[in-house]
Design a protein around this motif. Structure first.
Motif, mmCIF file in Angstrom:
data_model
loop_
_atom_site.group_PDB
_atom_site.id
_atom_site.type_symbol
_atom_site.label_atom_id
_atom_site.label_comp_id
_atom_site.label_asym_id
_atom_site.label_seq_id
_atom_site.Cartn_x
_atom_site.Cartn_y
_atom_site.Cartn_z
ATOM 1 N N THR A 7 52.232 -41.881 86.665
ATOM 2 C CA THR A 7 52.834 -43.154 86.256
ATOM 3 C C THR A 7 53.579 -43.008 84.942
ATOM 4 O O THR A 7 53.074 -42.396 83.997
ATOM 5 C CB THR A 7 51.744 -44.230 86.107
ATOM 6 O OG1 THR A 7 51.053 -44.384 87.354
ATOM 7 C CG2 THR A 7 52.338 -45.564 85.693
ATOM 8 N N VAL A 9 55.976 -45.559 82.235
ATOM 9 C CA VAL A 9 56.522 -46.859 81.851
ATOM 10 C C VAL A 9 57.589 -46.590 80.792
ATOM 11 O O VAL A 9 57.285 -46.328 79.634
ATOM 12 C CB VAL A 9 55.429 -47.798 81.309
ATOM 13 C CG1 VAL A 9 56.022 -49.154 80.967
ATOM 14 C CG2 VAL A 9 54.289 -47.953 82.333
ATOM 15 N N THR A 11 60.764 -47.704 78.564
ATOM 16 C CA THR A 11 61.140 -49.019 78.076
ATOM 17 C C THR A 11 62.203 -49.008 76.985
ATOM 18 O O THR A 11 62.461 -47.997 76.339
ATOM 19 C CB THR A 11 59.908 -49.763 77.504
ATOM 20 O OG1 THR A 11 59.700 -49.376 76.143
ATOM 21 C CG2 THR A 11 58.659 -49.489 78.297
ATOM 22 N N THR A 28 54.905 -54.383 77.495
ATOM 23 C CA THR A 28 55.071 -53.168 78.293
ATOM 24 C C THR A 28 54.017 -52.123 77.936
ATOM 25 O O THR A 28 53.548 -51.383 78.808
ATOM 26 C CB THR A 28 56.476 -52.569 78.121
ATOM 27 O OG1 THR A 28 56.779 -52.440 76.729
ATOM 28 C CG2 THR A 28 57.525 -53.448 78.783
ATOM 29 N N LEU A 31 50.852 -53.187 79.596
ATOM 30 C CA LEU A 31 50.925 -52.865 81.015
ATOM 31 C C LEU A 31 50.584 -51.404 81.258
ATOM 32 O O LEU A 31 49.881 -51.069 82.217
ATOM 33 C CB LEU A 31 52.325 -53.175 81.549
ATOM 34 C CG LEU A 31 52.578 -52.790 83.006
ATOM 35 C CD1 LEU A 31 51.653 -53.556 83.953
ATOM 36 C CD2 LEU A 31 54.041 -53.015 83.384
ATOM 37 N N ALA A 32 51.078 -50.504 80.399
ATOM 38 C CA ALA A 32 50.744 -49.088 80.545
ATOM 39 C C ALA A 32 49.236 -48.874 80.489
ATOM 40 O O ALA A 32 48.670 -48.093 81.274
ATOM 41 C CB ALA A 32 51.444 -48.276 79.457
ATOM 42 N N TRP A 99 52.094 -42.768 74.309
ATOM 43 C CA TRP A 99 53.273 -43.597 74.005
ATOM 44 C C TRP A 99 54.146 -42.861 72.997
ATOM 45 O O TRP A 99 53.665 -42.406 71.969
ATOM 46 C CB TRP A 99 52.855 -44.949 73.435
ATOM 47 C CG TRP A 99 53.987 -45.934 73.443
ATOM 48 C CD1 TRP A 99 54.894 -46.160 72.454
ATOM 49 C CD2 TRP A 99 54.353 -46.801 74.518
ATOM 50 N NE1 TRP A 99 55.796 -47.130 72.826
ATOM 51 C CE2 TRP A 99 55.498 -47.539 74.092
ATOM 52 C CE3 TRP A 99 53.842 -47.028 75.794
ATOM 53 C CZ2 TRP A 99 56.111 -48.483 74.904
ATOM 54 C CZ3 TRP A 99 54.465 -47.966 76.600
ATOM 55 C CH2 TRP A 99 55.584 -48.693 76.155
ATOM 56 N N GLY A 132 54.443 -43.267 78.513
ATOM 57 C CA GLY A 132 55.313 -44.394 78.215
ATOM 58 C C GLY A 132 56.043 -44.173 76.912
ATOM 59 O O GLY A 132 55.788 -43.220 76.178
ATOM 60 N N SER A 138 61.721 -43.181 76.078
ATOM 61 C CA SER A 138 62.013 -43.507 77.473
ATOM 62 C C SER A 138 62.896 -42.432 78.096
ATOM 63 O O SER A 138 62.585 -41.872 79.154
ATOM 64 C CB SER A 138 62.711 -44.870 77.541
ATOM 65 O OG SER A 138 63.128 -45.200 78.839
ATOM 66 N N GLY A 202 60.970 -52.974 80.633
ATOM 67 C CA GLY A 202 60.370 -51.704 81.003
ATOM 68 C C GLY A 202 60.598 -51.394 82.471
ATOM 69 O O GLY A 202 60.690 -52.298 83.311
ATOM 70 N N VAL A 204 58.947 -49.242 85.608
ATOM 71 C CA VAL A 204 57.652 -48.684 85.992
ATOM 72 C C VAL A 204 57.841 -47.763 87.195
ATOM 73 O O VAL A 204 58.398 -48.174 88.224
ATOM 74 C CB VAL A 204 56.648 -49.807 86.322
ATOM 75 C CG1 VAL A 204 55.287 -49.209 86.675
ATOM 76 C CG2 VAL A 204 56.517 -50.777 85.153
#
Length: 244
Positions: A7, A9, A11, A28, A31-32, A99, A132, A138, A202, A204
């Motif tokens: 996964t 994310v 952004t 965002t 959410l991660a 992140w 993320g 990003s 973001g 996903v």
């Protein structure tokens, strides 16, 4: 319990500014953490990399404070002047979320490769650690995108980690040159299909599939820009799901 699938994310968001100074994690980033499926009974483990900004210590302090308010077990993985942990690759595998902050994506990629983090991130992603980040944090997961890493005039960067098989356009609504340059580069074939985000939005990904766009700010959009067989460049807007 790691994420159900690898996964990411990606952004143009993740932070919100506090009225009296400092930052908080925005939708965002939360959410991660949610996608990481952290077992109940312990705090989510999140590590922050500020490589793209030169590992600024003052901002690391803000990250720790924001993590405390959010209930995260927060660490910062610095690479300047040397890695802040003995084994960065092993450290990444112990996290729920990684992140990555903004700044120079070109410098970030070069420094990561010196330290072998390009392969370490792939291993962490495949193991279910949610990756993320914002802006440079990003673009880095894609094959490339547009950047001001080389100077005030935006240019393409083409040597991203390539975990995601497309290109990425950030700050799509707030920097006037971003959108036309993406269209120009897609039209000329320098960039392939490019996934773009307005500020606060973001993207996903489950595996390499774009599964949804989300937004911290009402009215913002996400976009897929591709070149048709005719050579025409087509931009398709995706309506993001609003985050709490």
């Amino acid at each position: 319990m790691p994420a159900e699938r690898p996964t990411i994310v990606a952004t143009s968001g993740g932070w919100t500014r506090r009225e009296r100074g400092g930052i908080d994690w925005a939708g965002t980033a939360h959410l991660a953490v949610e996608l990481a499926r952290v077992p109940s009974g312990r705090r989510p483990r999140l590590t922050y990399l500020g490589t793209a900004g030169g590992d600024q210590r003052y901002f690391s302090g803000e990250v720790h404070a924001a993590g405390e308010r959010a209930g995260f077990e927060t660490t910062v993985l610095d690479l300047f002047p040397m890695p802040s942990v003995e084994d960065p690759a092993a450290h990444l595998l112990t996290q729920d979320v990684v992140w990555v902050g903004g700044g120079s994506v070109a410098n970030l990629l070069a420094v990561w490769r010196v330290h072998g983090l390009d392969e370490a991130f792939r291993a962490a992603w495949q193991a279910g650690v949610v990756l993320g980040g914002v802006s440079a944090g990003s673009i880095c997961w894609f094959r490339g995108g547009t950047t001001d890493s080389f100077g005030p005039v935006l240019r393409p960067v083409l040597d991203g980690l390539g975990l995601l098989p497309h290109a990425n356009g950030v700050h799509y609504d707030s920097e006037a040159r971003r959108r036309p340059l993406v269209h120009e580069l897609v039209g000329s074939g320098v960039l392939g299909e490019t996934h773009c985000s307005d500020d606060g939005v973001g993207l996903v990904y489950a595996g390499t599939e774009l599964v949804e766009a989300v937004t911290e700010v009402p009215g913002k959009g996400a976009y897929v820009v591709r070149r048709e067989a005719s050579g025409e460049v087509v931009e398709t807007r995706l309506e993001p799901r609003p985050l709490p």
